[in-house]
Design a protein around this motif. Sequence first.
Motif, PDB file in Angstrom:
ATOM      1  N   UNK A  31       0.847  -1.187   0.000  1.00  0.00           N
ATOM      2  CA  UNK A  31       0.000   0.000   0.000  1.00  0.00           C
ATOM      3  C   UNK A  31       0.886   1.241   0.000  1.00  0.00           C
ATOM      4  N   UNK A  32       1.461   1.535  -1.149  1.00  0.00           N
ATOM      5  CA  UNK A  32       2.334   2.694  -1.272  1.00  0.00           C
ATOM      6  C   UNK A  32       1.566   3.846  -1.917  1.00  0.00           C
ATOM      7  N   UNK A  33       1.928   5.044  -1.536  1.00  0.00           N
ATOM      8  CA  UNK A  33       1.253   6.224  -2.051  1.00  0.00           C
ATOM      9  C   UNK A  33       1.440   6.317  -3.563  1.00  0.00           C
ATOM     10  N   UNK A  34       0.360   6.580  -4.252  1.00  0.00           N
ATOM     11  CA  UNK A  34       0.436   6.773  -5.700  1.00  0.00           C
ATOM     12  C   UNK A  34       0.159   5.544  -6.525  1.00  0.00           C
ATOM     13  N   UNK A  37      -5.366   1.218  -7.629  1.00  0.00           N
ATOM     14  CA  UNK A  37      -6.085   0.278  -6.768  1.00  0.00           C
ATOM     15  C   UNK A  37      -5.888  -1.150  -7.244  1.00  0.00           C
ATOM     16  N   UNK A  38      -6.278  -2.104  -6.374  1.00  0.00           N
ATOM     17  CA  UNK A  38      -6.155  -3.519  -6.734  1.00  0.00           C
ATOM     18  C   UNK A  38      -5.880  -4.364  -5.513  1.00  0.00           C
ATOM     19  N   UNK A  39      -5.755  -5.662  -5.701  1.00  0.00           N
ATOM     20  CA  UNK A  39      -5.450  -6.587  -4.608  1.00  0.00           C
ATOM     21  C   UNK A  39      -4.158  -7.331  -4.935  1.00  0.00           C
ATOM     22  N   UNK A  40      -3.462  -7.799  -3.885  1.00  0.00           N
ATOM     23  CA  UNK A  40      -2.153  -8.420  -4.061  1.00  0.00           C
ATOM     24  C   UNK A  40      -2.142  -9.898  -3.715  1.00  0.00           C
ATOM     25  N   UNK A  46       1.069 -14.442  -4.440  1.00  0.00           N
ATOM     26  CA  UNK A  46       0.176 -13.413  -4.945  1.00  0.00           C
ATOM     27  C   UNK A  46      -1.155 -13.977  -5.415  1.00  0.00           C
ATOM     28  N   UNK A  47      -1.574 -13.545  -6.600  1.00  0.00           N
ATOM     29  CA  UNK A  47      -2.842 -13.990  -7.180  1.00  0.00           C
ATOM     30  C   UNK A  47      -2.620 -14.857  -8.421  1.00  0.00           C
ATOM     31  N   UNK A  66     -11.881  -2.199 -10.255  1.00  0.00           N
ATOM     32  CA  UNK A  66     -10.844  -1.184 -10.108  1.00  0.00           C
ATOM     33  C   UNK A  66     -10.581  -0.351 -11.358  1.00  0.00           C
ATOM     34  N   UNK A  67     -11.220  -0.684 -12.467  1.00  0.00           N
ATOM     35  CA  UNK A  67     -10.961   0.052 -13.698  1.00  0.00           C
ATOM     36  C   UNK A  67      -9.947  -0.664 -14.574  1.00  0.00           C
ATOM     37  N   UNK A  68      -9.526  -0.016 -15.649  1.00  0.00           N
ATOM     38  CA  UNK A  68      -8.654  -0.644 -16.660  1.00  0.00           C
ATOM     39  C   UNK A  68      -7.174  -0.572 -16.326  1.00  0.00           C
ATOM     40  N   UNK A  69      -6.838  -0.055 -15.129  1.00  0.00           N
ATOM     41  CA  UNK A  69      -5.440   0.079 -14.720  1.00  0.00           C
ATOM     42  C   UNK A  69      -5.370  -0.244 -13.242  1.00  0.00           C
TER      43      UNK A  69
END
Length: 464
Positions: A31-34, A37-40, A46-47, A66-69
């Motif tokens: 969870x770094x700034x910038x 979104x998403x899950x790890x 991971x996933x 989360x959208x396309x990115x």
Amino acid sequence: MAVLIVVCVVVVMLGFCICTALLRWNEVRYRKKGLPPGTMGWPVFGETTEFLKQGPNFMKNQRARYGSFFKSHILGCPTIVSMDPELNRYILLNEGKGLVPGYPQSMLDILGNCNIAAVHGSAHKAMRGSLLAIISPSIIRDQLLPKIDEFMRSYLSNWDGKILDIQERTKEMALLSSFCQIGIASDTKSEAFKAEFYKLVLGTLSLPIKLPGTNYSGGIQARKNIIGILRKIIEERRASSSSQNDMLGGLLKMEDSRYKLSIEEIMDQIITIMYSGYETVSTTSMMALKYLHDHPRALQELREEHIAIRKQKGPDDPIDWNDYRAMKFTRSVIFETMRLATIVNGVLRKTTQDMELNGFVIPKGWRIYVYTRETNYDPFLYPEPLTFNPWRWKDRSLESHQHLMLFGGGSRLCPGKELGIAEISTFLHYFVTRYRWEQVGEDELLKFPRVEAPNGLHIRVSKY
């Protein structure tokens, strides 16, 4: 009994708490700034399991949330997934500006650090230049197409009356055809090479865990064995006074100092040529026959195109460059097959520094998965995108559309594109002018992570 039930409940609850804590810890860790979104997912893994099992559905679900990115952790590393066509095009056209190839470690280890997909900068220019020099249109016309024609004519000579697994046959076809083009003779070396090559392919898309019995371990050993075979072939070539007009000969006698490669680079180049051609040529050939079988009108038009070419030639005359260039509908069938089957799902890049992309900050060392699969089904580009419609490619502007990613993009546009199309076209020429076929049984087809028929794709072949 009551005590046992209590113990079981406690164990289950403890396990649930541990799993929740691990998932939470991994999310907090990234969870770094910038970051987008998403899950790890889980630590280390991971996933990846969900990604490989669900494939396109995993991507669609994440995009819906989360959208396309978005961020994820797949194939052993933290990854940004981009499903936006405009952004994907930007990424592919701007290699070098903080981005380099980012293929999985298993692929780099097995294909070699000098393979064209791994290198960048001046090394990539040298590797690409050497490859283009041995598969230029004039080389295909004068040297490679005659070899391909001779091979296909022989390989397809005795299929009448047989029930075949066309998946296995097209795999063998693609590999043996590349042997002819590269200059690996049909002897004990080629048989040993073939056995090791199948193991190498399995290892390239695997977790890099070097334990006995894993695909990765088998792929590493297969690479060592193939390197040994190639080294012997090169030594024999150098000891011989004769010159051969094939890919290996072209690499060994490269005169342009900008593109002259070391022996290690040549061996990696040969392995990469075989790997990339094998996967795309075999799968596209198999799926083209599947789609043509299911769409008689397309088969009829393709067959008429090839019969017209055949009528202008003697029974034993090979097809030449002009014949290949006349196969316009065949080319449309190949493009439509690659689009609908989605032979290639996307490409990977890696950041060499913290960089801003799409309004987010991507940390150094992260992968970016340029996921191009969904573009193949964009209804604005391809009306009725789930329909097999090769006639859509009669508009040649579609082949040069800026969002067409069937062969990659930017400086990584596949250098073997025309050679692969020529090879598939020649296979289809001899197949449809000699045979009819019907599918035997209802074989299952999977389209992720590879397009394949797990139990084979069986057809009954008869003389046309």
